[in-house]
Design a protein around this motif. Structure first.
Motif, PDB file in Angstrom:
ATOM      1  N   UNK A   1       0.817  -1.242   0.000  1.00 52.72           N
ATOM      2  CA  UNK A   1       0.000   0.000   0.000  1.00 52.72           C
ATOM      3  C   UNK A   1       0.835   1.269   0.000  1.00 52.72           C
ATOM      4  N   UNK A   2       1.682   1.477  -1.014  1.00 52.85           N
ATOM      5  CA  UNK A   2       2.473   2.708  -1.082  1.00 52.85           C
ATOM      6  C   UNK A   2       1.525   3.894  -1.023  1.00 52.85           C
ATOM      7  N   UNK A   3       1.799   4.854  -0.173  1.00 54.99           N
ATOM      8  CA  UNK A   3       0.818   5.936   0.012  1.00 54.99           C
ATOM      9  C   UNK A   3       0.842   6.978  -1.098  1.00 54.99           C
ATOM     10  N   UNK A   4      -0.329   7.477  -1.420  1.00 50.21           N
ATOM     11  CA  UNK A   4      -0.481   8.688  -2.242  1.00 50.21           C
ATOM     12  C   UNK A   4      -0.566   9.822  -1.235  1.00 50.21           C
ATOM     13  N   UNK A   5       0.478  10.674  -1.178  1.00 53.81           N
ATOM     14  CA  UNK A   5       0.698  11.517   0.005  1.00 53.81           C
ATOM     15  C   UNK A   5       0.039  12.886  -0.112  1.00 53.81           C
TER      16      UNK A   5
ATOM     17  N   UNK B   1       0.272  14.955  -6.249  1.00 54.93           N
ATOM     18  CA  UNK B   1       1.494  14.184  -6.482  1.00 54.93           C
ATOM     19  C   UNK B   1       1.383  13.415  -7.793  1.00 54.93           C
ATOM     20  N   UNK B   2       2.532  13.185  -8.401  1.00 52.66           N
ATOM     21  CA  UNK B   2       2.535  12.452  -9.654  1.00 52.66           C
ATOM     22  C   UNK B   2       2.211  10.980  -9.500  1.00 52.66           C
ATOM     23  N   UNK B   3       2.275  10.457  -8.301  1.00 54.93           N
ATOM     24  CA  UNK B   3       1.993   9.043  -8.095  1.00 54.93           C
ATOM     25  C   UNK B   3       2.146   8.668  -6.637  1.00 54.93           C
ATOM     26  N   UNK B   4       2.231   7.375  -6.396  1.00 49.85           N
ATOM     27  CA  UNK B   4       2.418   6.841  -5.040  1.00 49.85           C
ATOM     28  C   UNK B   4       3.916   6.645  -4.806  1.00 49.85           C
ATOM     29  N   UNK B   5       4.308   6.859  -3.562  1.00 53.07           N
ATOM     30  CA  UNK B   5       5.745   6.910  -3.284  1.00 53.07           C
ATOM     31  C   UNK B   5       6.169   5.992  -2.148  1.00 53.07           C
ATOM     32  N   UNK B   6       7.402   5.493  -2.263  1.00 53.51           N
ATOM     33  CA  UNK B   6       8.196   5.059  -1.120  1.00 53.51           C
ATOM     34  C   UNK B   6       9.170   6.196  -0.859  1.00 53.51           C
ATOM     35  N   UNK B   7       9.096   6.809   0.321  1.00 53.88           N
ATOM     36  CA  UNK B   7       9.937   7.987   0.551  1.00 53.88           C
ATOM     37  C   UNK B   7      10.588   8.022   1.931  1.00 53.88           C
ATOM     38  N   UNK B   8      10.582   6.884   2.638  1.00 58.16           N
ATOM     39  CA  UNK B   8      11.325   6.834   3.901  1.00 58.16           C
ATOM     40  C   UNK B   8      12.012   5.468   3.946  1.00 58.16           C
ATOM     41  N   UNK B   9      13.169   5.399   3.313  1.00 61.21           N
ATOM     42  CA  UNK B   9      13.841   4.120   3.126  1.00 61.21           C
ATOM     43  C   UNK B   9      15.346   4.348   2.968  1.00 61.21           C
ATOM     44  N   UNK B  10      16.071   3.292   2.716  1.00 61.44           N
ATOM     45  CA  UNK B  10      17.516   3.387   2.461  1.00 61.44           C
ATOM     46  C   UNK B  10      17.814   2.807   1.088  1.00 61.44           C
TER      47      UNK B  10
ATOM     48  N   UNK C   1       6.246   4.845  -7.592  1.00 60.83           N
ATOM     49  CA  UNK C   1       5.844   3.523  -8.093  1.00 60.83           C
ATOM     50  C   UNK C   1       5.047   3.691  -9.382  1.00 60.83           C
ATOM     51  N   UNK C   2       5.414   2.946 -10.425  1.00 64.92           N
ATOM     52  CA  UNK C   2       4.699   3.049 -11.699  1.00 64.92           C
ATOM     53  C   UNK C   2       3.778   1.865 -11.955  1.00 64.92           C
ATOM     54  N   UNK C   3       4.285   0.672 -11.741  1.00 69.00           N
ATOM     55  CA  UNK C   3       3.465  -0.513 -12.006  1.00 69.00           C
ATOM     56  C   UNK C   3       4.022  -1.649 -11.172  1.00 69.00           C
ATOM     57  N   UNK C   4       3.746  -2.866 -11.542  1.00 71.59           N
ATOM     58  CA  UNK C   4       4.132  -3.984 -10.684  1.00 71.59           C
ATOM     59  C   UNK C   4       5.633  -4.240 -10.636  1.00 71.59           C
ATOM     60  N   UNK C   5       6.408  -3.694 -11.598  1.00 75.98           N
ATOM     61  CA  UNK C   5       7.837  -3.984 -11.592  1.00 75.98           C
ATOM     62  C   UNK C   5       8.731  -2.792 -11.896  1.00 75.98           C
ATOM     63  N   UNK C   6       8.197  -1.578 -11.997  1.00 80.32           N
ATOM     64  CA  UNK C   6       9.056  -0.422 -12.269  1.00 80.32           C
ATOM     65  C   UNK C   6       8.697   0.763 -11.365  1.00 80.32           C
ATOM     66  N   UNK C   7       9.713   1.569 -11.130  1.00 82.37           N
ATOM     67  CA  UNK C   7       9.566   2.819 -10.391  1.00 82.37           C
ATOM     68  C   UNK C   7      10.577   3.793 -10.967  1.00 82.37           C
ATOM     69  N   UNK C   8      10.325   5.095 -10.775  1.00 86.01           N
ATOM     70  CA  UNK C   8      11.329   6.097 -11.132  1.00 86.01           C
ATOM     71  C   UNK C   8      11.923   6.641  -9.842  1.00 86.01           C
TER      72      UNK C   8
ATOM     73  N   UNK D   1      11.901  13.632 -15.988  1.00 88.58           N
ATOM     74  CA  UNK D   1      12.230  12.292 -16.460  1.00 88.58           C
ATOM     75  C   UNK D   1      13.375  11.785 -15.615  1.00 88.58           C
ATOM     76  N   UNK D   2      13.147  10.729 -14.880  1.00 90.09           N
ATOM     77  CA  UNK D   2      14.152  10.231 -13.952  1.00 90.09           C
ATOM     78  C   UNK D   2      14.511   8.784 -14.287  1.00 90.09           C
ATOM     79  N   UNK D   3      15.667   8.336 -13.822  1.00 90.95           N
ATOM     80  CA  UNK D   3      16.091   6.963 -14.112  1.00 90.95           C
ATOM     81  C   UNK D   3      15.066   5.923 -13.639  1.00 90.95           C
ATOM     82  N   UNK D   4      15.008   4.845 -14.391  1.00 95.06           N
ATOM     83  CA  UNK D   4      14.006   3.803 -14.169  1.00 95.06           C
ATOM     84  C   UNK D   4      14.589   2.624 -13.398  1.00 95.06           C
ATOM     85  N   UNK D   5      13.915   2.281 -12.320  1.00 96.88           N
ATOM     86  CA  UNK D   5      14.268   1.090 -11.553  1.00 96.88           C
ATOM     87  C   UNK D   5      13.423  -0.085 -12.038  1.00 96.88           C
ATOM     88  N   UNK D   6      14.087  -1.138 -12.470  1.00 93.81           N
ATOM     89  CA  UNK D   6      13.382  -2.379 -12.814  1.00 93.81           C
ATOM     90  C   UNK D   6      13.581  -3.362 -11.667  1.00 93.81           C
ATOM     91  N   UNK D   7      12.491  -3.805 -11.093  1.00 98.41           N
ATOM     92  CA  UNK D   7      12.545  -4.654  -9.904  1.00 98.41           C
ATOM     93  C   UNK D   7      12.765  -6.105 -10.311  1.00 98.41           C
TER      94      UNK D   7
END
Length: 498
Positions: free
Chosen positions: A128-132, A136-145, A165-172, A282-288
């Motif tokens: 449940x990544x929060x929409x803060x 906002x442009x999307x839902x975020x993980x923003x308190x992590x390492x 978070x963009x979809x089930x396997x990518x984030x920017x 436009x930010x780098x893409x993380x592929x999970x």
């Protein structure tokens, strides 16, 4: 008791009646952040949301109070929450000077490995990544390492960069050139057209989270500094799909790679200034490539923006409680004669105050030039230098120093416009100053300024004259002033005090 996990820390808060558990279903869509923001504004207990689509969120777990932003930070490293601020600074600096090297544990002994997914089973949207903020442009993980390896050495960088978070396997991931992890990506991996292995450890133990926001020098082990803060080695465990080691007690670990020359939209986001602003970048893409987590994980998040001017959140509290002592130690280790470096707690990433016994103008200019060109200071626009006997935590004392000793004609110093490195997050920056949104990297440069609010030449005029002070005191007392509140004379009339 050593605080080994986020859960230990939350239990400590609970034991002090400083945690409120919300058992009713709460939506990740603005509702959890709205409740958290209300708690922040009212200095309320930390909210733990027990049922957010079947998972758990905790809002701003490290947020302090407006007057004591370090109090919950202290609990996370096993200090009393009522620790005096001087003692908190001294103890934090002392621990950073005694790092503990980390130890590696087996997956069987790592709580973050209780549940594992790799390959096609990965699903970021399971959580449940929060929409803060509305807008906002999307839902975020923003308190992590964020865990990133140097391509050309054994160094591992821990940092604190938000991921949308963009979809089930990518984030920017917000990687703005100039900071450590972004520099590794843009100037090492992407130049060689190689993916950068990463891991995002969510819900790490407090000492790890604190270290991730500090300005640990390039090449040094942040895991060892975290062990110093904790007073015991940090336990690390190997990832499933790359060679990185991650904190074993994390609630959840996202494994993956940041792809070269692939961008996804990021933002806008209601950032730490307290305003929604763009542009969408436009930010780098993380592929999970893998996700592991504890059973029933707890995901922390920060309601950014509420820390500006009137209250606190986790980011602003950690800036004061973690970055301040770390910056003090770093500048002292660099040979500068400073007493304390303190983020101004109502604008924690914009204004810092430094108290120093050396008030020579040339020395202050050299110090300002050093800190403005250090990567950790990219966010900071202003420094205020005050004398060593001024408490930089006390904004009233700092303002008094500004009013009494900072001459607008000679004590305000600006480095040349568009000559200093800068991250493009300030509200005042024009689109061109924010950099090229198409390339994703910002090389924006703006002016920086410092204010010399030390007595300097005013010191001669500040030499106490006991007779004069006693006369002034008697006049004020006769006029009805409380003698205990007169700053330049003690209540017995025996001379000057502060």
């Amino acid at each position: 008791m050593t605080v080994d996990t986020l859960r230990d820390y939350l239990r400590t808060l609970d034991g002090e009646d400083d945690l409120v558990r919300l058992d009713d279903p709460i939506s990740w869509n603005l509702e959890a952040s709205a409740v958290t923001m209300l708690a922040n504004e009212r200095d309320g207990a930390v909210p733990l949301f027990e049922d957010v689509d079947g998972a758990r969120l905790v809002g701003d777990p490290y947020r302090g109070t407006q007057r004591r932003p370090w109090d919950r930070i202290a609990l996370g490293i096993d200090l009393p929450r009522d620790v005096p601020r001087e003692e908190f600074y001294e103890e934090t600096i002392s621990r950073l000077q005694r790092p503990h090297e980390p130890v590696t544990v087996s997956p069987a002994d790592a709580p973050c490995k209780e549940v594992r997914y790799t390959g096609a089973d990965v699903d970021l949207l399971e959580f449940p990544w929060p929409y803060i903020h509305a807008g906002d442009g999307g839902r975020y993980s923003n308190l992590h390492t964020l865990v990133v390896p140097d391509r050309d050495s054994e160094w591992i960088d821990w940092s604190y960069h938000r991921a949308m978070i963009h979809d089930d396997e990518t984030a920017s991931v917000l990687l703005l050139a100039g900071e450590q992890a972004p520099n590794l990506y843009y100037y090492e991996y992407e130049r060689e057209d190689e993916p950068m292995p990463v891991a995002i450890a969510v819900g790490v133990e407090p000492a790890v989270q604190y270290t991730s926001v500090m300005w640990i020098p390039t090449g040094r082990s942040e895991a060892a500094f975290a062990g110093g803060l904790k007073g015991a080695p940090i336990e690390l465990v190997a990832c499933e799909t790359n060679d990185l080691l991650v904190p074993a007690t994390a609630e959840l670990v996202i494994e993956g790679e940041v792809l070269p020359n692939v961008r996804r939209d990021e933002g806008p986001f209601g950032d730490y200034f307290g305003y929604m602003h763009g542009p969408r970048r436009s930010m780098p893409t993380l592929r999970v490539t893998g996700i592991t987590h504890r059973e029933d994980p707890i995901i922390p998040f920060c309601v950014e923006g509420t820390g500006v001017g009137y209250t606190e959140n986790s980011t602003s509290s950690m800036e004061v409680g973690c970055v301040g002592p770390d910056a003090t130690l770093g500048l002292q280790a660099g040979g500068f004669e400073i007493e304390q470096c303190v983020p101004w707690q109502s604008t924690p990433r914009s204004v810092y105050v430094i108290s120093t016994a050396n008030t020579d103008p040339g020395y202050l200019h050299e110090l300002a030039n050093f800190i403005f060109t250090t990567w950790g200071m990219l966010h900071v626009d202003f420094f205020v230098f005050v004398d060593a006997d001024i408490d930089p935590f006390d904004q009233r004392e700092v303002l008094e120093a500004l009013v009494l000793h900072a001459d607008p004609d000679s004590d305000f110093h600006q480095f040349g416009v568009e000559t200093m490195p800068k991250v493009p997050l300030n509200i005042y920056q024009t689109p061109s100053e924010k950099g090229n949104v198409q390339t994703g990297t910002s090389k924006a440069k703006t002016a920086k300024a410092y204010i010399d609010a030390t007595r300097g030449d005013d010191a001669l005029d500040d030499d106490p004259d006991d007779d004069l002070h006693e006369w002034a005191r008697s006049v004020l007392v006769d006029a009805g002033a409380d003698p205990d509140t007169i700053p330049f004379a003690d209540s017995t009339g025996g001379g000057r005090s502060r």
